[in-house]
Design a protein around this motif. Structure first.
Motif, PDB file in Angstrom:
ATOM      1  N   PRO A  63     -20.315 -10.357 -24.483  1.00  0.00           N
ATOM      2  CA  PRO A  63     -20.757 -11.274 -25.548  1.00  0.00           C
ATOM      3  C   PRO A  63     -22.228 -11.648 -25.421  1.00  0.00           C
ATOM      4  O   PRO A  63     -22.873 -11.988 -26.413  1.00  0.00           O
ATOM      5  N   CYS A  65     -14.463 -13.836 -22.499  1.00  0.00           N
ATOM      6  CA  CYS A  65     -13.655 -13.784 -21.284  1.00  0.00           C
ATOM      7  C   CYS A  65     -14.622 -14.160 -20.146  1.00  0.00           C
ATOM      8  O   CYS A  65     -15.775 -13.710 -20.152  1.00  0.00           O
ATOM      9  N   LYS A 100     -15.184 -13.240 -27.793  1.00  0.00           N
ATOM     10  CA  LYS A 100     -14.084 -13.742 -26.967  1.00  0.00           C
ATOM     11  C   LYS A 100     -14.530 -14.539 -25.734  1.00  0.00           C
ATOM     12  O   LYS A 100     -13.828 -15.412 -25.269  1.00  0.00           O
ATOM     13  N   TYR A 109     -15.282 -13.441 -17.187  1.00  0.00           N
ATOM     14  CA  TYR A 109     -15.873 -12.470 -16.250  1.00  0.00           C
ATOM     15  C   TYR A 109     -16.855 -11.513 -16.933  1.00  0.00           C
ATOM     16  O   TYR A 109     -17.509 -10.726 -16.276  1.00  0.00           O
ATOM     17  N   CYS A 110     -16.980 -11.561 -18.260  1.00  0.00           N
ATOM     18  CA  CYS A 110     -17.542 -10.418 -19.001  1.00  0.00           C
ATOM     19  C   CYS A 110     -18.932 -10.674 -19.574  1.00  0.00           C
ATOM     20  O   CYS A 110     -19.199 -11.733 -20.159  1.00  0.00           O
ATOM     21  N   ARG A 145      -8.429 -15.549 -21.454  1.00  0.00           N
ATOM     22  CA  ARG A 145      -7.953 -14.454 -22.305  1.00  0.00           C
ATOM     23  C   ARG A 145      -7.206 -14.960 -23.554  1.00  0.00           C
ATOM     24  O   ARG A 145      -7.023 -14.217 -24.508  1.00  0.00           O
ATOM     25  N   GLN A 173     -14.850  -4.046 -29.810  1.00  0.00           N
ATOM     26  CA  GLN A 173     -14.393  -4.668 -28.551  1.00  0.00           C
ATOM     27  C   GLN A 173     -13.022  -5.310 -28.705  1.00  0.00           C
ATOM     28  O   GLN A 173     -12.227  -5.310 -27.772  1.00  0.00           O
ATOM     29  N   CYS A 218     -18.980  -9.253 -29.601  1.00  0.00           N
ATOM     30  CA  CYS A 218     -17.681  -9.827 -29.218  1.00  0.00           C
ATOM     31  C   CYS A 218     -17.794 -11.349 -29.191  1.00  0.00           C
ATOM     32  O   CYS A 218     -18.804 -11.889 -28.737  1.00  0.00           O
TER      33      CYS A 218
HETATM   34 FE1  SF4 Z   1     -14.993  -9.357 -25.242  1.00  0.00          FE
HETATM   35 FE2  SF4 Z   1     -13.438  -7.549 -24.044  1.00  0.00          FE
HETATM   36 FE3  SF4 Z   1     -15.452  -8.664 -22.692  1.00  0.00          FE
HETATM   37 FE4  SF4 Z   1     -13.296 -10.117 -23.294  1.00  0.00          FE
HETATM   38  S1  SF4 Z   1     -13.362  -8.284 -21.936  1.00  0.00           S
HETATM   39  S2  SF4 Z   1     -15.421 -10.755 -23.553  1.00  0.00           S
HETATM   40  S3  SF4 Z   1     -12.747  -9.272 -25.284  1.00  0.00           S
HETATM   41  S4  SF4 Z   1     -15.629  -7.357 -24.475  1.00  0.00           S
END
Ligand code: SF4
Ligand code: SAM
Length: 481
Positions: free
Chosen positions: A183, A177, A175, A179-180, A296, A217, A173
């Motif tokens: 990646p 985000c 992106k 919190y995530c 986002r 993703q 991924c």
């Molecule tokens: Fe990637 Fe989805 Fe995580 Fe955002 S929430 S970083 S789009 S996997």
């Protein structure tokens, strides 16, 4: 010669379920015997999830349970694979010195060799991508990629009697985000060559699989650059699979990123009868300020525009979402905007999570986790209540209708799981008033759960069911003879 016995337990998302299937296939090809009981195994592997702290705690407790056994049987091989291994790395070895193997999601092709080495040398083995390798080039030729070989090695046979299967079209991924962890644990976005995807879907359909779910993703960002000026887009891939595999009854995909979902992909869903009219498109929040903090890349109004556009193309489309409550600095008013967005979009289902700070993410580094647990819990319960009310109203509209159901098997009280890339939430599943033997469960094209009476031999079949009753999570029906 006795075959070594392998126990593999999987936590987390559909990607992990698919990775485990491929890993198990590799080990079977190397002569291992898969077993369902941990106590019988010579090799124990946990395929782990790191998306929320709760998912990690389950693994910590499993590892704690193995301490005594490893002391009594030093020949036992214990491996932690997947996102937690990648995220925690050497710390995990320090905390659990009796773990033999750490293997991240991008290194799974190395796993059988690592287990062999651990058995022979009793030494620790580690294969992690690490931060330095985490941003592989997105133009990397997936055909050359070692992980591509793992996907291509998949073996399926009609004797497996499988109904459903996952096929990855994108790894990683881009992106970020805030919190995530994804990646960082799964690395940069890499798109698989369309022909490889089509061949895999065809192989599964040839073996009797009825429903294939494509995984990515941010799946609608799929774009394969052939290097000669041609690019296969997500819509193009959908059309190609639909045409090339006419004997596949159902094709679905998760997870859609709400931004950049182009009209050609909506048109493909509308025009191809065997593509399920189902979208899992996580909104995450209803406040523009919080969405900005989450990185986002869209505002709530743009999200709503996408949902309206999807429904213009397909008035009957079923849409599911994910939400995070209690993100740092979220106020009562901002939480209320999330509930408003849910009411406005009337999702078929929502996967709702309390914010969980993840080490290494921007959100954890920059923002204090300042929403108290009790507030997170109450917002979580409130939002679940809003969603359940909508589910009940929408499900009651189904009474009197006939739906096509893919029969999954015998009905039992289970938890509902779902959500792209790691979203799993226990929503519970209502037990029908008078549970009888012979009660079957299946899913509609829109992923709605249907319970009805019938013989177990219907498992894996597509049948028509007339809906006679509905609760918020379940439809009840009679089989149409
Ligand atoms: Fe990637 Fe989805 Fe995580 Fe955002 S929430 S970083 S789009 S996997
Ligand atoms: N790629 C998908 C997307 O962007 O929507 C989802 C992948 S993510 C692994 C699955 C879900 O877990 C997300 O949609 C989000 O709601 C939730 N999630 C991810 N990180 C989280 C965190 N730190 N705390 C709580 N929920 C989280």
């Amino acid at each position: 010669m006795m075959r070594a016995k392998l126990y593999l337990e999987t936590f987390g998302c559909q990607m992990n379920v698919l990775d485990s299937e491929l890993v198990l296939g590799q080990f079977c090809a190397c002569g291992y015997e898969p077993v369902g009981e941990r106590d019988q195994a010579d090799v124990i592997l946990y395929n782990t999830c790191s998306v929320r702290e709760h998912a990690e705690q389950k693994v910590w407790s499993r590892l704690g349970e193995l301490r005594e056994r490893k002391t009594a049987d030093p020949g036992l091989v214990i491996g932690v694979i997947g996102c937690l291994a990648e995220r925690d790395g050497a710390n995990l070895f320090r905390r659990y010195p009796y773990v033999d193997i750490l293997c991240g999601p991008s290194e799974l092709d190395k796993l059988p060799g690592m287990v062999r080495n651990a058995t022979v040398t009793s030494g620790r083995q580690s294969a992690l991508m690490g931060r330095s390798g985490s941003r592989r080039s997105s133009t990397l030729d997936a055909a050359e990629d070692k992980l591509e070989m793992l996907d291509l090695s998949r073996s399926v046979s009609p004797s497996d009697e499988r109904t459903q299967a996952y096929v990855r079209i994108t790894r990683g991924c881009n992106k970020f985000c805030t919190y995530c962890v994804v990646p960082y644990t799964r690395g940069a976005e890499v798109h698989r060559p369309p022909q490889n995807v089509i061949d895999e879907v065809r192989k599964l359909a040839d073996a009797g699989v009825t429903e294939v779910t494509l995984l990515g993703q941010t799946i609608n960002h799929y774009a394969y650059d052939h290097g000669d000026g041609r690019v296969t887009t997500f819509a193009g891939l959908l059309y190609q699979i639909h045409e090339a595999v006419p004997h596949l009854a159902r094709l679905r995909f998760v997870t859609s990123f709400p931004r950049d979902f182009t009209n050609d992909a909506l048109a493909a869903m509308r025009d191809c009868p065997r593509i399920c009219r189902y979208l899992h498109a996580p909104a995450q929040h209803g406040s523009d300020r919080v969405l900005r903090l989450m990185n986002r890349g869209y505002a709530a109004g743009q999200y709503v525009e996408f949902i309206d556009r999807a429904r213009e193309y397909m008035p009957d489309v079923c849409i599911a979402s994910d939400f995070i409550v209690g993100f740092p600095t979220e106020t009562d008013e901002e939480y209320a905007q999330t509930a408003d967005l849910l009411r406005r979009c009337r999702f078929k289902n929502s996967f709702i999570f309390k914010y969980s700070p993840r080490p290494g993410t921007v959100a954890m580094d920059r923002f204090a986790d300042d929403v108290p647990e009790s507030v997170k819990r109450s917002r979580n319960n409130d939002l679940l209540g809003v969603q359940q009310e909508i589910c009940g109203e929408e499900n009651r509209k189904m009474i009197g209708k006939k739906v096509e159901v893919l029969v999954e098997g015998q009905s039992k009280l289970v938890s509902r799981k779902g959500g792209g890339g790691g979203a799993t939430v226990e929503l519970g599943w209502e037990k029908p008033a008078a549970a009888t033997q012979g009660q079957l469960v299946g899913r509609t094209r829109g992923d709605q759960v249907v319970v009805f009476d019938g013989p177990a031999s219907l498992k894996g079949k597509l049948i028509d069911v007339a809906i006679v009753d509905a609760k918020s999570l379940t439809l009840f029906g009679h089989r149409e003879e």
